[in-house]
Design a protein around this motif. Structure first.
Motif, PDB file in Angstrom:
ATOM      1  N   MET A 157       6.190  -3.677  -3.975  1.00 54.57           N
ATOM      2  CA  MET A 157       6.477  -3.515  -2.546  1.00 54.57           C
ATOM      3  C   MET A 157       5.568  -2.444  -1.931  1.00 54.57           C
ATOM      4  O   MET A 157       5.123  -2.578  -0.786  1.00 54.57           O
ATOM      5  CB  MET A 157       7.944  -3.122  -2.345  1.00 54.57           C
ATOM      6  CG  MET A 157       8.930  -4.244  -2.653  1.00 54.57           C
ATOM      7  SD  MET A 157       8.800  -5.652  -1.543  1.00 54.57           S
ATOM      8  CE  MET A 157       9.554  -4.968  -0.074  1.00 54.57           C
ATOM      9  N   ALA A 158       5.286  -1.389  -2.700  1.00 55.16           N
ATOM     10  CA  ALA A 158       4.376  -0.346  -2.203  1.00 55.16           C
ATOM     11  C   ALA A 158       2.977  -0.931  -1.988  1.00 55.16           C
ATOM     12  O   ALA A 158       2.297  -0.624  -1.002  1.00 55.16           O
ATOM     13  CB  ALA A 158       4.329   0.824  -3.187  1.00 55.16           C
ATOM     14  N   LEU A 159       2.581  -1.789  -2.910  1.00 57.32           N
ATOM     15  CA  LEU A 159       1.263  -2.430  -2.786  1.00 57.32           C
ATOM     16  C   LEU A 159       1.248  -3.378  -1.576  1.00 57.32           C
ATOM     17  O   LEU A 159       0.268  -3.427  -0.821  1.00 57.32           O
ATOM     18  CB  LEU A 159       0.955  -3.208  -4.074  1.00 57.32           C
ATOM     19  CG  LEU A 159      -0.486  -3.676  -4.252  1.00 57.32           C
ATOM     20  CD1 LEU A 159      -1.462  -2.504  -4.237  1.00 57.32           C
ATOM     21  CD2 LEU A 159      -0.636  -4.471  -5.553  1.00 57.32           C
ATOM     22  N   ALA A 160       2.367  -4.092  -1.379  1.00 54.04           N
ATOM     23  CA  ALA A 160       2.476  -4.985  -0.213  1.00 54.04           C
ATOM     24  C   ALA A 160       2.307  -4.184   1.075  1.00 54.04           C
ATOM     25  O   ALA A 160       1.588  -4.602   1.994  1.00 54.04           O
ATOM     26  CB  ALA A 160       3.833  -5.695  -0.221  1.00 54.04           C
ATOM     27  N   ALA A 161       2.977  -3.028   1.149  1.00 50.70           N
ATOM     28  CA  ALA A 161       2.888  -2.205   2.363  1.00 50.70           C
ATOM     29  C   ALA A 161       1.454  -1.735   2.592  1.00 50.70           C
ATOM     30  O   ALA A 161       0.962  -1.703   3.728  1.00 50.70           O
ATOM     31  CB  ALA A 161       3.823  -1.003   2.242  1.00 50.70           C
ATOM     32  N   PHE A 162       0.776  -1.388   1.500  1.00 50.95           N
ATOM     33  CA  PHE A 162      -0.620  -0.953   1.612  1.00 50.95           C
ATOM     34  C   PHE A 162      -1.492  -2.098   2.131  1.00 50.95           C
ATOM     35  O   PHE A 162      -2.328  -1.911   3.023  1.00 50.95           O
ATOM     36  CB  PHE A 162      -1.101  -0.466   0.233  1.00 50.95           C
ATOM     37  CG  PHE A 162      -2.550  -0.080   0.208  1.00 50.95           C
ATOM     38  CD1 PHE A 162      -2.996   1.043   0.888  1.00 50.95           C
ATOM     39  CD2 PHE A 162      -3.471  -0.836  -0.495  1.00 50.95           C
ATOM     40  CE1 PHE A 162      -4.351   1.404   0.866  1.00 50.95           C
ATOM     41  CE2 PHE A 162      -4.809  -0.491  -0.532  1.00 50.95           C
ATOM     42  CZ  PHE A 162      -5.241   0.638   0.159  1.00 50.95           C
ATOM     43  N   TYR A 163      -1.290  -3.287   1.606  1.00 50.56           N
ATOM     44  CA  TYR A 163      -2.037  -4.458   2.101  1.00 50.56           C
ATOM     45  C   TYR A 163      -1.691  -4.732   3.568  1.00 50.56           C
ATOM     46  O   TYR A 163      -2.536  -5.174   4.347  1.00 50.56           O
ATOM     47  CB  TYR A 163      -1.718  -5.703   1.261  1.00 50.56           C
ATOM     48  CG  TYR A 163      -2.334  -5.707  -0.123  1.00 50.56           C
ATOM     49  CD1 TYR A 163      -3.446  -4.937  -0.431  1.00 50.56           C
ATOM     50  CD2 TYR A 163      -1.797  -6.510  -1.135  1.00 50.56           C
ATOM     51  CE1 TYR A 163      -3.996  -4.943  -1.701  1.00 50.56           C
ATOM     52  CE2 TYR A 163      -2.349  -6.534  -2.407  1.00 50.56           C
ATOM     53  CZ  TYR A 163      -3.443  -5.744  -2.687  1.00 50.56           C
ATOM     54  OH  TYR A 163      -4.002  -5.760  -3.945  1.00 50.56           O
ATOM     55  N   GLY A 164      -0.433  -4.475   3.922  1.00 54.63           N
ATOM     56  CA  GLY A 164      -0.026  -4.633   5.327  1.00 54.63           C
ATOM     57  C   GLY A 164      -0.778  -3.660   6.225  1.00 54.63           C
ATOM     58  O   GLY A 164      -1.136  -3.999   7.356  1.00 54.63           O
ATOM     59  N   GLY A 165      -1.019  -2.456   5.707  1.00 53.47           N
ATOM     60  CA  GLY A 165      -1.820  -1.478   6.463  1.00 53.47           C
ATOM     61  C   GLY A 165      -3.233  -2.000   6.681  1.00 53.47           C
ATOM     62  O   GLY A 165      -3.826  -1.832   7.760  1.00 53.47           O
ATOM     63  N   ASN A 166      -3.759  -2.661   5.663  1.00 56.36           N
ATOM     64  CA  ASN A 166      -5.099  -3.257   5.803  1.00 56.36           C
ATOM     65  C   ASN A 166      -5.093  -4.327   6.901  1.00 56.36           C
ATOM     66  O   ASN A 166      -6.026  -4.426   7.704  1.00 56.36           O
ATOM     67  CB  ASN A 166      -5.528  -3.886   4.475  1.00 56.36           C
ATOM     68  CG  ASN A 166      -6.972  -4.334   4.495  1.00 56.36           C
ATOM     69  OD1 ASN A 166      -7.885  -3.512   4.491  1.00 56.36           O
ATOM     70  ND2 ASN A 166      -7.204  -5.635   4.573  1.00 56.36           N
ATOM     71  N   ALA A 167      -4.006  -5.098   6.952  1.00 56.01           N
ATOM     72  CA  ALA A 167      -3.885  -6.138   7.982  1.00 56.01           C
ATOM     73  C   ALA A 167      -3.878  -5.513   9.382  1.00 56.01           C
ATOM     74  O   ALA A 167      -4.557  -6.008  10.287  1.00 56.01           O
ATOM     75  CB  ALA A 167      -2.607  -6.953   7.758  1.00 56.01           C
ATOM     76  N   ILE A 168      -3.128  -4.428   9.545  1.00 54.40           N
ATOM     77  CA  ILE A 168      -3.089  -3.774  10.869  1.00 54.40           C
ATOM     78  C   ILE A 168      -4.481  -3.261  11.237  1.00 54.40           C
ATOM     79  O   ILE A 168      -4.940  -3.410  12.372  1.00 54.40           O
ATOM     80  CB  ILE A 168      -2.075  -2.598  10.874  1.00 54.40           C
ATOM     81  CG1 ILE A 168      -0.658  -3.117  10.628  1.00 54.40           C
ATOM     82  CG2 ILE A 168      -2.128  -1.853  12.201  1.00 54.40           C
ATOM     83  CD1 ILE A 168       0.359  -2.017  10.395  1.00 54.40           C
ATOM     84  N   ASN A 169      -5.155  -2.660  10.263  1.00 52.09           N
ATOM     85  CA  ASN A 169      -6.490  -2.109  10.528  1.00 52.09           C
ATOM     86  C   ASN A 169      -7.513  -3.182  10.895  1.00 52.09           C
ATOM     87  O   ASN A 169      -8.347  -2.983  11.768  1.00 52.09           O
ATOM     88  CB  ASN A 169      -7.017  -1.383   9.280  1.00 52.09           C
ATOM     89  CG  ASN A 169      -6.551   0.064   9.196  1.00 52.09           C
ATOM     90  OD1 ASN A 169      -6.125   0.649  10.189  1.00 52.09           O
ATOM     91  ND2 ASN A 169      -6.631   0.638   8.009  1.00 52.09           N
ATOM     92  N   LYS A 170      -7.463  -4.311  10.194  1.00 52.80           N
ATOM     93  CA  LYS A 170      -8.555  -5.278  10.326  1.00 52.80           C
ATOM     94  C   LYS A 170      -8.193  -6.509  11.168  1.00 52.80           C
ATOM     95  O   LYS A 170      -9.068  -7.191  11.688  1.00 52.80           O
ATOM     96  CB  LYS A 170      -8.971  -5.764   8.931  1.00 52.80           C
ATOM     97  CG  LYS A 170      -9.214  -4.650   7.909  1.00 52.80           C
ATOM     98  CD  LYS A 170     -10.683  -4.359   7.778  1.00 52.80           C
ATOM     99  CE  LYS A 170     -10.968  -3.336   6.681  1.00 52.80           C
ATOM    100  NZ  LYS A 170     -10.984  -3.888   5.335  1.00 52.80           N
TER     101      LYS A 170
END
Ligand SMILES: [Fe+2]
Length: 402
Positions: free
Chosen positions: A261-274
């Motif tokens: 889930m922590a990794l999912a949230a990090f990937y979600g941050g990438n989605a917001i950024n890009k």
């Protein structure tokens, strides 16, 4: 802001602008108790003095101690600033910046949720120019000459993705929230430590998890030029939440699921950024802001009604996501595959035990909400610009929980 034609004309602009913003490329350390690696990480960066920024609750629970201990073991001096509150203000940021100046910090370590992360970004920017007014860092875009102080971020929740997003939300002196994009943000390392989330209340796990999922989902669906790696991360964000949030509902102490889930949230941050967010967030920000509903809970109310309105325009993307998430087969027709994804997502939301419908939502507030949603939507590049009548339809569905 309310004009449909205007909003439709500029729909792709935010997606084009965000590609001009440099995005940090941090290293990532993953593991239970991994915040003990911060000492060696800072030593390797050549840090001479670290300011650890955290909030009062985490400080009182002693969650900062492993970080302080690991820095001490490496001989890296460290000061702690633990005054971050739920909603950071310019006064707190100013005090945090002074703490960074006082200890001559050349590196900021941030331990906490979205508020700590966002405060730390502005502190890391402000410490480079301590005489500049903090409010001047709260414009729509905050251009840093060179880069901010390097940041090591340790998120204590698995949801916002703020450990790596270039945006920060801070209240100004009048109490008004400002959203700022920090151009030059230097996040060097993200430490995903599942030990920090393992004791979280179930509501926090659920709301944060649904928020993370929405970041990946809106990233996949956004009308932004993307590369395959970003699309893979956004899709992985959705799949990781759909696979692991149900595990945590029955087994909250499952470390493997916490880590994913922590990794999912990090990937979600990438989605917001890009790839930016979309109407799920525009609706959730507006409803959450008006009725003081926590972000993740508001996202949960808005996800299915918005997605339903995008069903036709996003059919192919939803079908591909459905196959990727294992909710449909390659051989399924696109409309069937998309429908299966809808059913799986709805089941997940139902299993989470969320309230059915947003009882706070009142018809008389629709005109105000319409304005708020339309205004917020122009920060994103959604796959479709909604007409007022479509937004009203979404609000009706949110109220009823359909
Ligand atoms: Fe969000």
């Amino acid at each position: 802001m309310g004009s449909y034609i205007f909003r439709r004309c500029i729909r792709r602009l935010p997606g084009a602008v965000i590609h001009a913003v440099p995005i940090p490329e941090p290293e990532v350390t993953v593991g239970f108790g991994s915040r003990e690696q911060i000492g060696p990480i800072c030593k390797a960066l050549g840090a001479k003095s670290v300011l650890l920024v955290t909030d009062k609750t985490l400080f009182s629970l002693g969650f900062h101690e492993k970080i302080v201990g690991s820095l001490k073991a490496e001989g890296v001096p460290c000061a702690v600033f633990s005054d971050i509150s739920t909603e950071p203000t310019t006064d707190i940021i100013r005090a945090g910046r002074q703490a960074a100046v006082d200890c001559k910090a050349d590196c900021i370590a941030a331990l906490g949720g979205g508020s700590v992360m966002d405060s730390s970004k502005i502190i890391a920017a402000g410490a480079k120019k301590p005489n500049k007014s903090v409010s001047r860092y709260l414009h729509k875009f905050d251009f840093i000459k060179g880069k901010t102080l390097p940041l090591i971020t340790v998120p204590s929740t698995a949801g916002t993705g703020a450990e790596y997003t270039v945006g920060a939300v801070v209240k100004n002196s009048k109490g008004v929230k400002n959203s700022t994009v920090v151009v030059g943000l230097d996040v060097r390392h993200v430490v995903l430590d599942s030990e920090l989330t393992v004791g979280a209340p179930q509501s926090v796990t659920v709301w944060c998890g649904i928020d993370a999922l929405s970041h990946g989902l809106e990233g996949v669906l956004s009308d932004v030029k993307y590369n395959e790696d970003d699309m893979k991360k956004s899709s992985a964000c959705v799949r990781l939440v759909m696979e692991n949030l149900p595990v945590l509902l029955n087994d909250p102490g499952n470390i493997d699921a916490r880590q994913k889930m922590a990794l999912a949230a990090f990937y979600g941050g990438n989605a917001i950024n890009k790839q930016l967010a979309g109407y799920i967030h525009a609706c959730a920000h507006s409803i959450g802001g008006l009725y003081h509903i926590p972000h993740g809970k508001a996202i949960a109310f808005c996800t299915m009604p918005v997605l339903d309105m995008l069903r036709d325009v996003c059919r192919e993307k939803l079908a591909a996501l459905s196959v990727y998430c294992g909710t449909a087969k390659d051989s399924d027709r696109a409309d069937i595959a998309a429908k299966k994804f809808f059913s799986a997502l709805k089941k997940l939301l139902d299993d989470c035990g969320l309230e059915k419908g947003c009882a706070a939502l009142k018809k008389e507030d629709y005109p105000k909400l319409l304005k708020m949603i339309n205004a917020d939507s122009i920060n994103y590049s959604p796959p479709k610009t909604f007409k007022n009548s479509e937004v009203i339809g979404i609000l009706d569905h949110i109220a009823k929980g359909e």
